[in-house]
Design an enzyme around this catalytic site. Structure first.
Site, short mmCIF file in Angstrom:
data_model
loop_
_atom_site.label_atom_id
_atom_site.label_comp_id
_atom_site.label_asym_id
_atom_site.label_seq_id
_atom_site.Cartn_x
_atom_site.Cartn_y
_atom_site.Cartn_z
N HIS A 354 0.41 2.81 10.14
CA HIS A 354 -0.62 3.96 9.69
C HIS A 354 0.06 4.81 8.79
O HIS A 354 0.36 5.92 9.33
CB HIS A 354 -1.04 4.36 10.97
CG HIS A 354 -2.00 3.53 11.88
ND1 HIS A 354 -1.75 2.80 13.02
CD2 HIS A 354 -3.53 3.49 11.41
CE1 HIS A 354 -2.84 2.29 13.22
NE2 HIS A 354 -3.78 2.38 12.48
N HIS A 358 -1.44 2.01 3.78
CA HIS A 358 -2.78 1.75 4.40
C HIS A 358 -3.78 2.35 3.84
O HIS A 358 -4.82 1.66 3.61
CB HIS A 358 -2.41 1.59 5.94
CG HIS A 358 -3.56 1.34 6.77
ND1 HIS A 358 -4.43 0.32 6.87
CD2 HIS A 358 -4.45 2.38 7.31
CE1 HIS A 358 -5.46 0.38 7.41
NE2 HIS A 358 -5.38 1.82 8.12
N ASP A 506 -10.91 -1.37 7.05
CA ASP A 506 -9.74 -0.80 7.60
C ASP A 506 -9.12 -2.03 8.68
O ASP A 506 -7.93 -1.95 8.90
CB ASP A 506 -10.32 0.34 8.70
CG ASP A 506 -9.44 0.85 9.42
OD1 ASP A 506 -7.86 1.15 8.94
OD2 ASP A 506 -9.65 1.41 10.71
#
Length: 603
Positions: A354, A358, A506
Site C-alpha cells: 500500500h 499501488h 484495486d
C-alpha cells in the site's frame, strides 16, 4: 421481415409464454379464460377476450358490493327469523327478494369457478360458502313451492343456517379494515414518506392477497419471504459458502470475520520473504512509456523507476491534461500539482504494497477501463465523472499504515475509535485527503461552483468507500442484479459502474501479465505477513492470510483468484464486454501458480 413486425412477433411470443406460465402457477388448464383484451393464443387455440374476469372479481369496488349484498341479505334473514309472524303477510315477496340475492351469489360462485376451476374448492371457506348458498336456495325454493318439506325439522334448521353466511364476511371485513387504516394513516400524516421498496412491498402484498394465491400455500410462502427480505433490507445480502476448505480463510478475510483460534504447531522458521523478481531498467523516456498507458500490460514498476518514483504524480498530471480537465472542470493546474505531490508523499514508502506505486497502478487500471474498455462511451460519463474516477483512484489508500481494518479494530486503534469500526481505513483516506484539499495551496477546486464541488465530493466518497473489501459480496450481488438484463440508464447506474471499476482496479493484480502478477502477489502477501508478525508479538490472534508459517503464497493466490477475481471480472463484463480479455491472464497465472506448487512438491 421489418423491425416492427419482428418486435410484434417477439411480443406475441412473450405474451403466450406469460399466459402459459400463469395457467401453470394456478394449477389449471384454463383454456377458456383470457386475461387481457387482445387476441392471444393459449395451447394453440385463439380466443378473443371480452372481459377480464379475474380483474373484475379482484377489484376492491366489486368486493365491497358483494360484501354489502351479503350484509343486507343477512339482515333480511335475521328480521324474517326474529319477526316470522309479523312478516308472514309478505312472505312470498320476501322469498322472491331472497331468491334475487341468492341468484347474485350463485353468479359470483360460477364466475370464480370459471376463472379458477377446481382450484377454487381447495379453500374450505369456499366450500362452506357454497354449502350455505345451497341450503339457502333449498329453503327459498321450498318455501315458494309451498312444499310439505317446509314443516320438516331439518328444513327449519336450514332456515337458521342462512345467518351463517355473515361469518364469511369477517375475513373480508378484516382485509378492508387494513386498507381503510392504511388510507387513514396516509391522510393523518403531516409528511408522507415512501420509497420504491415500499411500492414493491405493496404490490407483492396485493398479490399475496389475491384469491388464487391463497390456494397455493407454497407460492404464498415464497411471496411472504420476498416481502420479509425487502422489509429487513436483506435483498442484497449475499450468502457465501466455501465448499472447499482452503477457501474458508478467504471468505473470513473478505467479510472481516475472525477465524476461530486453533492450536497449531509452529514449524521452524523459513525464509518466507520470497525474493521479488528484479525488473530491469529499460531507460526509456517517460513520454514513450506513457504511450502504452492504455494497455493492461503497462509495467508500473518500470515506469516508477524511470520517473524517479513519481509515477502517481506524472500519470495523474498526464491524464488530467489528456482529458482537458483543467479547462472543462476549471481545475487550478498549479494547485493540482501541489495536491498530487502531497498525496504521493503521504503514501508510506516503507509499505510493501500500500504505497504510491499501488495508487499509480490503480489510476492506470481505471484509465484502462475508461479508455480501452470504453466505459466513457458505454456509460456516457461526463468530464466530471472522469475526474472523480482519477482522483478517487489516486487518494484511495492515502496515508495507509500497512495494517488492515481488522488489526486496527482489534487493537482499538485511534482510527477505529474515530470511525466507529466502520470502513476505518477508507474513511481515514477520504478525511485526510479532503483535509489536505482544504488547504489553500492544495485546493485545485477553488474555481468550481459550490454545487459542482459538492457533487464531486459525494461521488469521490462513494468510490473510495467502495474499496472496502468487506463490501465485496454485497456490491457484487447488487451489480449482478442490476445489470444482468439491463444496461446503464441513469446517473445512479453510472456511479455503480464507477464503484465497481475502482474496486476491480484495486484488487485486479492477479489479472495482470505474469511478471506483474507475481511481483504484486509477493508484495501484498509479505505486507500481510508483517502484520501477522505484529499480531504474534502482541499476543493477538493472527488474522486470516497473515501467518507466514502456514500460508502458501501460490495456494493463497489461486484461492483468491478463483473466489474473488474471476467473479469480479465476470460481473464487470456485464457492462464492459472488453474485460473478457483480462480472463486470459487470469487463466495463465493460475496455471503458473499451480506449476510452482507441483515443482515445490517434486523438489
Amino acid at each position: 421481415m421489418s423491425d416492427q413486425s419482428s418486435q410484434a412477433l417477439n411480443h406475441s411470443k412473450s405474451r403466450r409464454k406469460t399466459i402459459r406460465k400463469y395457467s401453470q402457477v394456478i394449477g389449471t388448464k384454463n383454456d377458456g379464460v383470457v386475461f387481457n383484451y387482445q387476441t392471444v393464443e393459449v395451447h394453440g387455440i385463439k380466443i378473443k377476450s371480452a372481459i377480464k374476469l379475474e380483474d373484475i372479481l379482484s377489484n376492491k369496488g366489486v368486493a365491497w358490493i358483494f360484501s354489502a349484498l351479503i350484509i343486507i341479505y343477512t339482515i333480511l334473514v335475521i328480521i324474517r327469523i326474529s319477526f316470522e309472524t309479523e312478516t308472514q303477510i309478505y312472505a312470498r315477496q320476501l322469498d322472491i327478494l331472497e331468491l334475487a340475492f341468492l341468484s347474485v351469489f350463485v353468479v359470483e360462485v360460477l364466475l370464480r369457478f370459471l376463472v379458477y376451476h377446481l382450484v377454487y374448492f381447495k379453500s374450505l371457506w369456499n366450500i362452506f360458502d357454497l354449502i350455505i348458498i345451497a341450503v339457502c336456495l333449498i329453503v327459498i325454493i321450498g318455501s315458494l313451492a309451498n312444499s310439505s318439506i317446509t314443516n320438516n325439522q331439518a328444513f327449519k334448521l336450514g332456515k337458521v343456517l342462512r345467518i351463517f353466511r355473515l361469518f364469511l364476511m369477517f375475513r373480508k371485513i378484516n382485509t378492508f379494515t387494513k386498507y381503510k387504516n392504511k388510507i387513514s394513516r396516509k391522510r393523518s400524516s403531516v409528511v408522507n414518506l415512501s420509497s420504491p421498496s415500499e411500492k414493491v412491498i405493496e404490490i407483492l402484498t396485493r398479490l399475496s392477497e389475491m384469491e388464487w394465491i391463497s390456494y397455493h400455500t407454497a407460492l404464498k410462502s415464497e411471496i411472504e419471504w420476498c416481502i420479509s427480505m425487502i422489509k429487513e433490507q436483506k435483498i442484497y445480502q449475499t450468502n457465501v459458502r466455501a465448499d472447499k476448505e482452503e477457501f474458508r480463510d478467504f471468505v473470513n478475510w473478505a467479510v472481516n470475520a475472525q477465524s476461530e483460534e486453533v492450536e497449531v504447531l509452529t514449524p521452524s522458521k523459513t525464509d518466507a520473504y520470497v525474493k521479488i523478481i528484479s525488473l530491469e531498467s529499460y531507460g526509456l523516456e517517460i513520454e514513450s512509456l506513457l504511450g502504452d498507458l492504455h494497455k493492461w500490460e503497462f509495467d508500473i514498476f518500470r515506469f516508477d523507476k524511470v520517473s524517479d518514483c513519481r509515477s502517481l504524480e506524472v500519470i495523474c498530471s498526464h491524464l488530467f491534461s489528456l482529458y482537458n480537465l483543467y479547462q472543462s472542470q476549471l481545475f487550478d493546474n498549479y494547485k493540482f500539482l501541489n495536491f498530487i505531490q502531497a498525496i504521493q508523499n503521504g503514501y508510506h514508502k516503507d509499505n510493501l504494497y500500500h504505497n504510491s506505486i499501488h495508487a499509480a497502478d490503480v489510476v492506470q487500471s481505471i484509465y484502462y477501463f475508461l479508455s480501452t474498455c470504453q466505459a466513457i462511451e458505454i456509460c456516457q460519463l461526463t468530464d466530471s465523472d472522469i475526474a472523480v474516477c482519477l482522483i478517487s483512484a489516486a487518494i484511495h489508500d492515502y496515508d495507509h499504515p500497512g495494517l488492515n481494518n481488522i488489526f486496527l479494530i482489534n487493537t482499538t486503534h485511534s482510527l477505529a475509535l474515530t470511525y466507529n469500526d466502520k470502513s476505518v481505513l477508507e474513511n481515514h483516506h477520504l478525511a485526510s485527503s479532503f483535509k489536505l484539499l482544504s488547504e489553500d495551496k492544495h485546493n485545485f477546486l477553488i474555481n468550481m461552483q459550490k454545487d459542482d464541488k459538492k457533487k464531486l465530493r459525494y461521488k469521490i466518497i462513494s468510490l473510495v468507500l467502495s474499496t472496502d473489501f468487506a463490501r465485496h459480496f454485497a456490491d457484487m450481488g447488487k451489480f449482478q442484479l442490476k445489470f444482468s438484463n439491463n444496461g446503464v440508464k441513469d446517473d445512479d447506474d453510472c456511479l455503480q459502474v464507477m464503484e465497481m471499476m475502482i474496486h476491480t482496479s484495486d484488487v485486479g493484480n492477479p489479472s495482470r501479465p505474469w511478471k506483474l502478477c507475481y511481483e504484486w502477489a509477493h508484495k501484498v502477501m509479505n505486507e500481510f505477513f508483517a502484520q501477522g508478525d505484529k499480531e504474534r508479538d502482541m499476543g493477538l490472534s493472527i488474522s486470516n492470510l497473515c501467518d507466514r508459517y502456514s500460508v502458501s503464497i501460490p495456494k493463497a493466490q489461486i484461492g483468491f483468484t478463483e473466489l474473488f477475481i474471476e467473479p469480479t471480472f465476470n460481473v464487470l463484463e456485464l457492462v464492459l464486454p472488453s474485460v473478457k480479455e483480462n480472463l486470459k491472464y487470469i487463466i495463465e497465472n493460475k496455471k503458473n501458480w499451480k506449476d510452482m506448487i507441483e515443482n515445490n512438491k517434486s523438489n
